[in-house]
Design an enzyme around this catalytic site. Structure first.
Site, PDB file in Angstrom:
ATOM      1  N   HIS A 108      30.694  41.906  36.706  1.00  0.00           N
ATOM      2  CA  HIS A 108      32.064  42.185  37.145  1.00  0.00           C
ATOM      3  C   HIS A 108      32.988  41.331  36.265  1.00  0.00           C
ATOM      4  O   HIS A 108      32.598  40.252  35.808  1.00  0.00           O
ATOM      5  CB  HIS A 108      32.182  41.769  38.611  1.00  0.00           C
ATOM      6  CG  HIS A 108      33.470  42.084  39.287  1.00  0.00           C
ATOM      7  ND1 HIS A 108      34.604  41.333  39.101  1.00  0.00           N
ATOM      8  CD2 HIS A 108      33.812  43.057  40.156  1.00  0.00           C
ATOM      9  CE1 HIS A 108      35.583  41.835  39.841  1.00  0.00           C
ATOM     10  NE2 HIS A 108      35.126  42.883  40.497  1.00  0.00           N
TER      11      HIS A 108
ATOM     12  N   CYS B  17      35.981  47.291  37.853  1.00  0.00           N
ATOM     13  CA  CYS B  17      36.122  45.951  37.254  1.00  0.00           C
ATOM     14  C   CYS B  17      34.869  45.558  36.481  1.00  0.00           C
ATOM     15  O   CYS B  17      34.420  44.410  36.551  1.00  0.00           O
ATOM     16  CB  CYS B  17      36.436  44.898  38.313  1.00  0.00           C
ATOM     17  SG  CYS B  17      38.023  45.108  39.070  1.00  0.00           S
TER      18      CYS B  17
END
Ligand code: PLP
Length: 409
Positions: A126, A367
């Site tokens: 992420h 993300c």
């Protein structure tokens, strides 16, 4: 009841948000990778503290402050117990996983990183486990190295030993990928790293709610997660760190509560864990997180994991049967995340129609842009499963996919 003996009706009744209709359709909530819904056990405790026991912790000498302080420190002990940390002062409350990693990137960086040093992450991180380390590398003139994954979404762990050098100062890896669903072999990674005397940070944002985590058994050096992804409130998160490291790291932020003595010439710092908790913390968030962890413990994390795997496998099989779905992330070690594309349909169009049908999924990069760069795309649809999702909801999602395909594909 499911195959795993999970009383799903009872569990769903604990989550009031699930009972509502969206666009006049029953809500089917499959955006749990982004944030999970809250059970009454959490909602009630947060309400109670706001309505009856609110008071700033650690500072007051009065009844309410005392009650709130006790509850906050009990919450710390609950987190300690949940991840089996050796000491409660190894638990630092933060604002979330992002806050936790930024804290570590600063403090660990200040203490241990010099120009030319190296930090290893993976290709499936992420952004929260990429950017803070990149910023640190820019500040310090150090280097970020990346363990790649293969097209099935499996980490190429055999490359790790080649990547580690004498300059490697930290390995920071996600336990479960928020896009591919891959459960990474963190025990093996920690063992390899420790053979080279390199500490490891585990991003448990997507695993704390799905897998048993025992930090002592893993011998992990740092572990971080968010409250809101584990059925707790937003704005609360955790850094676990081994005492020997936390003692050595400088504080991240300065302010109230993190100090011992302050003069204009010099400030000395408070002991652990307060050294890392500057300012008025989100104590009600911590108390809510503790209620969420207790809620999970009452059901049993092993039961939850077995049930979610049953729903995930069912979802995978149902999507495959449609014949025009590509699923990203095919590791045999996988949890709760189904990222997919519908042949001939743009994800944004599909997401919009799903919404009108009451189905909440996520679209985009989640993300994790480097994951999609690997596949030469910009993102995918994501259905992420929590303990309250059902096979009937998977059927409804597949029905929605068929509708989308008929309309657009
Ligand atoms: N790490 C992973 C693997 C995540 O999935 C997320 C959120 O989706 C984060 C970090 C960041 O969590 P937060 O936004 O709660 O700080």
């Amino acid at each position: 009841m499911s195959m795993t003996g999970f009383n799903i009706e009872k569990i769903r009744a604990d989550f009031p948000v699930l009972a509502q209709k969206v666009h006049n359709k029953p809500l089917v909530y499959f955006d749990n990778g982004a944030t999970t819904q809250k059970p009454l056990a959490v909602i009630d405790v947060v309400n109670r503290y706001h309505s009856e026991l609110n008071s700033s912790i650690h500072r007051g000498v009065h009844f309410l402050s005392d009650q709130a302080t006790n509850a906050y420190e009990n919450a710390r002990r609950e987190v300690q117990h949940y991840i089996n940390a050796k000491e409660s002062h190894e638990i630092i409350f933060t604002s979330g996983t992002t806050g936790s990693i930024n804290m570590l990137a600063f403090s660990f960086g200040e203490r241990y990183i010099r120009p030319g040093d190296e930090i290893i992450i993976t290709e499936m991180e992420h952004h929260a486990n990429i950017v803070p380390w990149q910023m640190l590398c820019e500040r310090k003139g150090s280097k970020l190295k990346v363990i790649p994954f293969n097209d099935l979404g499996i980490l190429q762990i055999e490359k790790l030993s080649e990547l580690i050098t004498e300059k490697t100062k930290l390995i920071s890896v996600t336990h479960i990928s928020n896009t591919l669903g891959t459960i990474n072999p963190i025990r093996e990674i920690i063992n390899i790293a420790h053979r080279h005397n390199v500490p490891v940070m585990i991003d448990a944002a997507q695993s704390i709610q799905h897998a048993r985590i025992d930090v002592q058994e893993l011998d992990v050096d740092f572990l971080v997660f968010s409250g809101h992804k584990v059925y707790g409130p937003t704005g609360i998160g955790v850094v676990y760190g081994k005492e020997k490291y936390l003692e050595e790291l400088p504080p991240y932020q300065g302010g109230g509560d993190m100090v011992d003595e302050v003069t204009f010439e010099k400030t000395s710092y408070n002991v652990l864990p307060f050294k890392f908790e500057a300012g008025t913390t989100n104590y009600i968030g911590a108390i809510g997180l503790s209620a969420a962890l207790q809620y999970i413990e009452d059901i049993g994390i092993a039961k939850i994991a077995a049930y979610e795997t049953e729903v995930l496998n069912y979802g995978t099989q149902q999507m495959e049967e449609l014949g025009y779905i590509r699923i990203y992330g095919r590791s045999p070690q996988k949890a709760s995340i189904l990222c997919f594309g519908i042949e001939g349909v743009h994800m944004a169009d599909a997401g919009m129609i799903f919404d009108k049908l009451g189905v909440a999924v996520r679209i985009g990069s989640h993300c994790a842009q480097p994951v999609w760069q690997h596949f030469g795309m910009t993102g995918a649809l994501r259905a992420s499963i929590a303990l309250y999702n059902t096979k009937e909801e998977i059927d409804y999602l597949c029905k929605a996919i068929r509708q989308v395909k008929t309309m657009l594909g």
